[in-house]
Design a protein around this motif. Structure first.
Motif, PDB file in Angstrom:
ATOM      1  N   GLN A 167       6.489  43.503 -52.545  1.00  0.00           N
ATOM      2  CA  GLN A 167       6.475  43.449 -51.085  1.00  0.00           C
ATOM      3  C   GLN A 167       7.715  44.139 -50.533  1.00  0.00           C
ATOM      4  O   GLN A 167       8.795  44.053 -51.125  1.00  0.00           O
ATOM      5  N   PRO A 168       7.582  44.820 -49.398  1.00  0.00           N
ATOM      6  CA  PRO A 168       8.758  45.433 -48.760  1.00  0.00           C
ATOM      7  C   PRO A 168       9.795  44.381 -48.382  1.00  0.00           C
ATOM      8  O   PRO A 168       9.460  43.230 -48.124  1.00  0.00           O
ATOM      9  N   GLY A 169      11.050  44.777 -48.376  1.00  0.00           N
ATOM     10  CA  GLY A 169      12.120  43.873 -47.992  1.00  0.00           C
ATOM     11  C   GLY A 169      12.569  42.967 -49.118  1.00  0.00           C
ATOM     12  O   GLY A 169      13.175  41.929 -48.885  1.00  0.00           O
ATOM     13  N   SER A 170      12.253  43.329 -50.320  1.00  0.00           N
ATOM     14  CA  SER A 170      12.651  42.514 -51.473  1.00  0.00           C
ATOM     15  C   SER A 170      13.293  43.421 -52.515  1.00  0.00           C
ATOM     16  O   SER A 170      13.271  44.646 -52.388  1.00  0.00           O
ATOM     17  N   PRO A 171      13.861  42.854 -53.553  1.00  0.00           N
ATOM     18  CA  PRO A 171      14.427  43.685 -54.625  1.00  0.00           C
ATOM     19  C   PRO A 171      13.388  44.579 -55.305  1.00  0.00           C
ATOM     20  O   PRO A 171      13.731  45.531 -55.991  1.00  0.00           O
ATOM     21  N   SER A 172      12.120  44.290 -55.089  1.00  0.00           N
ATOM     22  CA  SER A 172      11.064  45.115 -55.667  1.00  0.00           C
ATOM     23  C   SER A 172      11.093  46.539 -55.127  1.00  0.00           C
ATOM     24  O   SER A 172      10.641  47.469 -55.795  1.00  0.00           O
ATOM     25  N   VAL A 173      11.622  46.717 -53.918  1.00  0.00           N
ATOM     26  CA  VAL A 173      11.761  48.063 -53.361  1.00  0.00           C
ATOM     27  C   VAL A 173      12.687  48.890 -54.247  1.00  0.00           C
ATOM     28  O   VAL A 173      12.402  50.056 -54.546  1.00  0.00           O
ATOM     29  N   LEU A 174      13.773  48.291 -54.696  1.00  0.00           N
ATOM     30  CA  LEU A 174      14.694  48.995 -55.596  1.00  0.00           C
ATOM     31  C   LEU A 174      14.026  49.329 -56.917  1.00  0.00           C
ATOM     32  O   LEU A 174      14.202  50.424 -57.458  1.00  0.00           O
ATOM     33  N   ALA A 175      13.236  48.393 -57.448  1.00  0.00           N
ATOM     34  CA  ALA A 175      12.531  48.643 -58.708  1.00  0.00           C
ATOM     35  C   ALA A 175      11.535  49.785 -58.551  1.00  0.00           C
ATOM     36  O   ALA A 175      11.434  50.657 -59.420  1.00  0.00           O
ATOM     37  N   ALA A 176      10.816  49.815 -57.446  1.00  0.00           N
ATOM     38  CA  ALA A 176       9.850  50.886 -57.204  1.00  0.00           C
ATOM     39  C   ALA A 176      10.553  52.231 -57.036  1.00  0.00           C
ATOM     40  O   ALA A 176      10.123  53.248 -57.598  1.00  0.00           O
ATOM     41  N   ASP A 177      11.636  52.258 -56.281  1.00  0.00           N
ATOM     42  CA  ASP A 177      12.389  53.500 -56.093  1.00  0.00           C
ATOM     43  C   ASP A 177      12.996  53.993 -57.399  1.00  0.00           C
ATOM     44  O   ASP A 177      12.961  55.192 -57.693  1.00  0.00           O
ATOM     45  N   ILE A 211       5.141  46.304 -64.384  1.00  0.00           N
ATOM     46  CA  ILE A 211       4.275  45.134 -64.475  1.00  0.00           C
ATOM     47  C   ILE A 211       4.575  44.262 -63.268  1.00  0.00           C
ATOM     48  O   ILE A 211       5.693  43.768 -63.114  1.00  0.00           O
ATOM     49  N   ALA A 212       3.574  44.114 -62.406  1.00  0.00           N
ATOM     50  CA  ALA A 212       3.744  43.347 -61.173  1.00  0.00           C
ATOM     51  C   ALA A 212       2.372  43.087 -60.568  1.00  0.00           C
ATOM     52  O   ALA A 212       1.419  43.816 -60.863  1.00  0.00           O
ATOM     53  N   PRO A 213       2.261  42.079 -59.714  1.00  0.00           N
ATOM     54  CA  PRO A 213       0.999  41.900 -58.991  1.00  0.00           C
ATOM     55  C   PRO A 213       0.827  43.029 -57.977  1.00  0.00           C
ATOM     56  O   PRO A 213       1.785  43.740 -57.656  1.00  0.00           O
ATOM     57  N   THR A 214      -0.386  43.207 -57.503  1.00  0.00           N
ATOM     58  CA  THR A 214      -0.604  44.228 -56.486  1.00  0.00           C
ATOM     59  C   THR A 214       0.130  43.833 -55.210  1.00  0.00           C
ATOM     60  O   THR A 214       0.350  42.650 -54.942  1.00  0.00           O
ATOM     61  N   GLY A 215       0.519  44.821 -54.447  1.00  0.00           N
ATOM     62  CA  GLY A 215       1.251  44.569 -53.211  1.00  0.00           C
ATOM     63  C   GLY A 215       1.395  45.854 -52.413  1.00  0.00           C
ATOM     64  O   GLY A 215       0.862  46.897 -52.785  1.00  0.00           O
ATOM     65  N   GLU A 216       2.127  45.768 -51.343  1.00  0.00           N
ATOM     66  CA  GLU A 216       2.263  46.893 -50.431  1.00  0.00           C
ATOM     67  C   GLU A 216       3.013  48.077 -51.034  1.00  0.00           C
ATOM     68  O   GLU A 216       2.845  49.199 -50.589  1.00  0.00           O
ATOM     69  N   LEU A 217       3.840  47.846 -52.030  1.00  0.00           N
ATOM     70  CA  LEU A 217       4.604  48.939 -52.636  1.00  0.00           C
ATOM     71  C   LEU A 217       3.826  49.687 -53.707  1.00  0.00           C
ATOM     72  O   LEU A 217       4.313  50.669 -54.257  1.00  0.00           O
ATOM     73  N   LEU A 218       2.624  49.246 -54.001  1.00  0.00           N
ATOM     74  CA  LEU A 218       1.838  49.864 -55.058  1.00  0.00           C
ATOM     75  C   LEU A 218       1.541  51.331 -54.762  1.00  0.00           C
ATOM     76  O   LEU A 218       1.565  52.168 -55.664  1.00  0.00           O
ATOM     77  N   SER A 219       1.310  51.662 -53.502  1.00  0.00           N
ATOM     78  CA  SER A 219       1.032  53.060 -53.156  1.00  0.00           C
ATOM     79  C   SER A 219       2.236  53.948 -53.451  1.00  0.00           C
ATOM     80  O   SER A 219       2.077  55.101 -53.863  1.00  0.00           O
ATOM     81  N   ARG A 220       3.432  53.424 -53.285  1.00  0.00           N
ATOM     82  CA  ARG A 220       4.649  54.185 -53.589  1.00  0.00           C
ATOM     83  C   ARG A 220       4.705  54.528 -55.082  1.00  0.00           C
ATOM     84  O   ARG A 220       5.095  55.623 -55.463  1.00  0.00           O
ATOM     85  N   LEU A 221       4.291  53.588 -55.917  1.00  0.00           N
ATOM     86  CA  LEU A 221       4.281  53.834 -57.362  1.00  0.00           C
ATOM     87  C   LEU A 221       3.253  54.897 -57.731  1.00  0.00           C
ATOM     88  O   LEU A 221       3.521  55.781 -58.538  1.00  0.00           O
ATOM     89  N   HIS A 222       2.069  54.815 -57.128  1.00  0.00           N
ATOM     90  CA  HIS A 222       1.026  55.783 -57.442  1.00  0.00           C
ATOM     91  C   HIS A 222       1.407  57.191 -56.994  1.00  0.00           C
ATOM     92  O   HIS A 222       1.135  58.157 -57.706  1.00  0.00           O
ATOM     93  N   ILE A 223       2.035  57.304 -55.853  1.00  0.00           N
ATOM     94  CA  ILE A 223       2.486  58.615 -55.373  1.00  0.00           C
ATOM     95  C   ILE A 223       3.521  59.199 -56.329  1.00  0.00           C
ATOM     96  O   ILE A 223       3.518  60.395 -56.604  1.00  0.00           O
ATOM     97  N   GLY A 224       4.387  58.333 -56.865  1.00  0.00           N
ATOM     98  CA  GLY A 224       5.417  58.786 -57.801  1.00  0.00           C
ATOM     99  C   GLY A 224       4.916  59.013 -59.214  1.00  0.00           C
ATOM    100  O   GLY A 224       5.663  59.450 -60.085  1.00  0.00           O
ATOM    101  N   GLY A 225       3.633  58.711 -59.474  1.00  0.00           N
ATOM    102  CA  GLY A 225       3.069  58.914 -60.797  1.00  0.00           C
ATOM    103  C   GLY A 225       3.437  57.844 -61.808  1.00  0.00           C
ATOM    104  O   GLY A 225       3.333  58.052 -63.011  1.00  0.00           O
ATOM    105  N   VAL A 226       3.846  56.677 -61.327  1.00  0.00           N
ATOM    106  CA  VAL A 226       4.269  55.577 -62.197  1.00  0.00           C
ATOM    107  C   VAL A 226       3.052  54.735 -62.585  1.00  0.00           C
ATOM    108  O   VAL A 226       2.201  54.436 -61.752  1.00  0.00           O
ATOM    109  N   THR A 227       2.966  54.354 -63.847  1.00  0.00           N
ATOM    110  CA  THR A 227       1.887  53.493 -64.326  1.00  0.00           C
ATOM    111  C   THR A 227       2.139  52.059 -63.873  1.00  0.00           C
ATOM    112  O   THR A 227       3.242  51.541 -64.001  1.00  0.00           O
TER     113      THR A 227
END
Length: 71
Positions: A11-21, A36-52
């Motif tokens: 979710q945005p606004g959490s340390p997960s943003v740093l992990a995704a970046d 490895i994470a549940p689906t959430g709003e940052l998932l699109s950022r991972l897919h754009i970056g080509g991250v599994t």
């Protein structure tokens, strides 16, 4: 190099943003990244970056360990 990231939520606004970046930046630098994470709003950022992404509905370390062993 392979890098595994674990996040209890994506979710945005959490340390997960740093992990995704970090995962996206390392992927762009040529490292293989898996998140490895549940689906959430940052998932699109991972897919754009080509991250599994491996979906983990109950985000705890035991569940994450099971997913890691499948790899």
């Amino acid at each position: 190099m392979k890098v595994l990231h674990y996040s209890p939520h994506m979710q945005p606004g959490s340390p997960s943003v740093l992990a995704a970046d970090l995962a996206c930046a390392l992927q762009a630098a040529g490292c293989e990244n898996i998140v490895i994470a549940p689906t959430g709003e940052l998932l699109s950022r991972l897919h754009i970056g080509g991250v599994t992404h491996i979906s983990c509905n109950r985000p705890n370390m035991l569940t994450a360990w099971r997913e890691i062993r499948r790899l």
